[in-house]
Design a protein around this motif. Structure first.
Motif, PDB file in Angstrom:
ATOM      1  N   GLU A   1       3.061 -55.296 -38.077  1.00  0.00           N
ATOM      2  CA  GLU A   1       1.936 -55.345 -39.023  1.00  0.00           C
ATOM      3  C   GLU A   1       1.127 -54.052 -38.976  1.00  0.00           C
ATOM      4  O   GLU A   1       0.658 -53.552 -40.009  1.00  0.00           O
TER       5      GLU A   1
ATOM      6  N   GLU B   1       3.055 -51.322 -40.743  1.00  0.00           N
ATOM      7  CA  GLU B   1       3.065 -51.571 -42.190  1.00  0.00           C
ATOM      8  C   GLU B   1       1.777 -51.095 -42.847  1.00  0.00           C
ATOM      9  O   GLU B   1       1.800 -50.569 -43.963  1.00  0.00           O
ATOM     10  N   HIS B   2       0.644 -51.248 -42.162  1.00  0.00           N
ATOM     11  CA  HIS B   2      -0.647 -50.915 -42.771  1.00  0.00           C
ATOM     12  C   HIS B   2      -1.145 -49.522 -42.404  1.00  0.00           C
ATOM     13  O   HIS B   2      -1.927 -48.936 -43.164  1.00  0.00           O
TER      14      HIS B   2
ATOM     15  N   LEU C   1      -4.825 -44.877 -44.939  1.00  0.00           N
ATOM     16  CA  LEU C   1      -4.097 -46.126 -44.707  1.00  0.00           C
ATOM     17  C   LEU C   1      -2.939 -46.268 -45.690  1.00  0.00           C
ATOM     18  O   LEU C   1      -3.006 -45.824 -46.837  1.00  0.00           O
TER      19      LEU C   1
ATOM     20  N   LYS D   1      -1.788 -49.431 -46.455  1.00  0.00           N
ATOM     21  CA  LYS D   1      -2.180 -50.635 -47.182  1.00  0.00           C
ATOM     22  C   LYS D   1      -3.643 -50.929 -46.864  1.00  0.00           C
ATOM     23  O   LYS D   1      -4.120 -50.624 -45.758  1.00  0.00           O
TER      24      LYS D   1
ATOM     25  N   VAL E   1      -7.048 -52.652 -45.651  1.00  0.00           N
ATOM     26  CA  VAL E   1      -7.462 -53.570 -44.586  1.00  0.00           C
ATOM     27  C   VAL E   1      -8.965 -53.800 -44.733  1.00  0.00           C
ATOM     28  O   VAL E   1      -9.661 -53.045 -45.418  1.00  0.00           O
TER      29      VAL E   1
END
Length: 580
Positions: free
Chosen positions: A331, A334-335, A348, A350, A352
């Motif tokens: 995770e 991924e971010h 980033l 993704k 958050v």
């Protein structure tokens, strides 16, 4: 009591698995014997201590108007299902089945059982307030039981439960118990603090712990040097930082930091104060669908100053983070596109949710990870380089030297051992179990409840952690297995010594003194070593030479040397010392 009629089983060496001093000394003094992991037999010497602790607790609870009962140690699982704790409590709750495959639990606490009593017995507001208590064996299936009676699986506890008609009267019951607890712990003769605490899995919104001060304590106690403010580390507030935020003075710059994955290492490399760095912690929360499967995961980025540590209890109170977990490496990648050690809020992969500690929210020109291995970013500023955080909250542990949150003095930290905890529960259990009474208007209402616990066996261990020396235990008078020991030297060889010892023993017994006469015929060194290890606070030594001079010796367990006392006045002397 005479020693020849009692069981004295001292050891010269502690077992190898005894890590803390109370475990070592209780085993060596013959007070407990291990039967299994976290399970101990209370030997006669130790049981006397436990019974004295129970007696004081019972007297003060009765004085406060509580009513003693005794609830089963084995309780039906369906009661615990009513509150949801049968499943929620986790592996510490030992679940068993009877021959009919019905579920039962070994009680670690008795909110369900006592609420069941209340809903059957208390039908009207006229029967309230009520407080029921018990002194009963409990069981918690600790993952790693350790430290003897400090963290065993089976233990003796006093738990009390108050029932009131409304919040105002429930809070009065809570304060009444708080006062009773102070009276109890004052009588034990221990140094303790009452501190604000988090309610944890028990629930409620008002809670205090009673902590015996000891350097070996597992808990950190935070208190103000200038006021009465005190809390455990989980609950301790951090004073809001002084603002406003300074203006940006440096450009944002990606900076090589090869092999430097901690804030401390980065600060050292860049020759900056650790307080200028910001650490990134990645959490996750899972939303479940109706089938209990994960429907959506939300990733959170927590930002704390490099010299501060995350307080998990405070974090759990941030809206949306009640059931957080630490994010997995997959995770995080991924971010953020980078492994822990180089994470930050800029660049980033993704989105958050960014939660900044209050201290970080007012920082300027700070340093964080660049989301690229071996790189950090210096000169980072809110507003200019990244949006303001989504949430600002108190996320950190307090540290010594922080301003007290009440504005008076600074915070200091000491270690403590929790021996008592009181909670205002509200209607958490009564509502879940439909435990109601008819109020004055004729309508049913749920009980307002409080819960009050004291670790009986844990307290005896905590007393030793606070009161010992190289020779053994030093018990406070109130809970010593015996208050006075008479050590006759050569009693088997001297009629004068025997008569003097037995006469003093009889006189002190008649006066209500808890005294033991060591009539085993042991050599003085053996006698003294045994009783110093056991920790009896007052010792009288009678020898033939002293009697010829009209004297005996008195020594308190804390004294380095004995004092000579006239033999014909020793009983009065001892009674005066005990009264003082």
């Amino acid at each position: 009591m005479k020693a020849s009629q009692f069981l004295i089983s001292t050891l010269k060496e502690a077992p190898a698995d005894a890590e803390v001093i109370s475990h070592q000394l209780m085993t060596r003094a013959g007070m407990i014997k291990k039967l299994g992991a976290g399970i101990y037999t209370y030997m006669p010497m130790g049981l006397r201590v436990i019974q004295k602790v129970e007696a004081i607790v019972r007297e003060e609870m009765n004085r406060a108007g509580a009513i003693e009962c005794l609830m089963p140690m084995v309780q039906p699982g369906e009661l615990w299902r009513e509150t949801g704790r049968f499943d929620k409590m986790g592996p510490e709750l030992l679940r068993i089945k009877d021959r009919h495959e019905r579920d039962f639990v070994l009680q670690p606490t008795s909110e369900e059982a006592v609420t069941d009593i209340a809903r059957q017995e208390f039908k009207s507001y006229k029967q309230l307030p009520r407080n029921l208590y018990q002194i009963q064996t409990k069981f918690r299936d600790e993952r790693r039981p350790r430290f003897g009676l400090m963290r065993g699986r089976e233990f003796i506890m006093k738990d009390a439960y108050s029932f009131d008609r409304d919040e105002a009267s429930a809070r009065q019951s809570y304060q009444k118990m708080a006062a009773a607890y102070r009276a109890i712990f004052d009588r034990f003769g221990l140094t303790y603090r009452a501190v604000a605490a988090d309610s944890g899995s028990i629930g409620g919104d008002m809670s205090e712990e009673f902590q015996v001060i000891a350097a070996t304590g597992e808990d950190a106690i935070v208190y103000s040097t200038g006021s009465c403010y005190a809390a455990n580390m989980e609950k301790a507030e951090s004073a809001p930082p002084k603002g406003p935020r300074p203006p940006a003075a440096q450009p944002m710059t990606p900076t090589p930091t090869p092999g430097k994955a901690t804030c401390a290492d980065v600060a050292e490399l860049l020759k900056l104060p650790l307080q200028r760095t910001v650490k990134s912690l990645v959490l996750a929360t899972d939303e479940l669908d109706s089938a209990g499967e994960i429907a959506r995961t939300r990733i959170w980025l927590l930002l704390l100053r490099g010299d501060h540590d995350m307080n998990e209890v405070k974090v759990g109170k941030v809206p949306g983070l009640a059931d957080f977990r630490f994010a997995s490496l997959a995770e995080i990648l991924e971010h953020f596109g980078a492994e822990p050690g180089y994470l930050g809020p800029i660049g980033l992969k993704k989105p958050v949710t960014v939660v900044a500690d209050r201290e970080v929210a007012v920082m300027a020109d700070w340093v964080c990870g660049a989301n690229k291995k071996d790189f950090h970013i210096t000169g980072v500023n809110w507003g200019r380089d990244l949006p303001e955080p989504d949430i600002v909250a108190d996320l950190r542990n307090a540290v010594a030297g922080d301003p007290s949150p009440d504005g008076q003095g600074q915070l200091a930290i000491e270690r403590g051992i929790e021996i008592g905890h009181i909670f205002y529960l509200g209607t958490k259990y009564s509502a879940a179990m439909n435990a109601t009474f008819l109020d004055e208007d004729g309508k049913p209402k749920p009980f307002q409840m409080g819960c009050y616990g004291i670790g009986i066996t844990r307290l005896s261990a905590a007393a030793i952690e606070q009161n010992h020396d190289a020779r053994g235990i030093i018990w406070p008078d109130a809970i010593a297995p015996f208050t006075v020991v008479i050590c006759p030297v050569g009693m088997d060889r001297s009629e004068a010594v025997r008569q003097a010892a037995e006469s003093l023993h009889a006189e002190l017994l008649a006066a209500g003194v808890d005294v033991i006469l060591d009539d085993r015929g042991e050599r003085p060194g053996v006698m003294f070593a045994d009783w110093e290890l056991i920790g009896v606070p007052h010792r009288v030594t009678i020898g033939e030479r002293g009697l010829k001079e009209g004297q005996v010796e008195y020594q308190h367990r804390r004294d380095e040397t004995a004092a000579k006392v006239p033999a014909d006045g020793i009983a009065a002397f001892v009674k005066a010392r005990l009264a003082a």
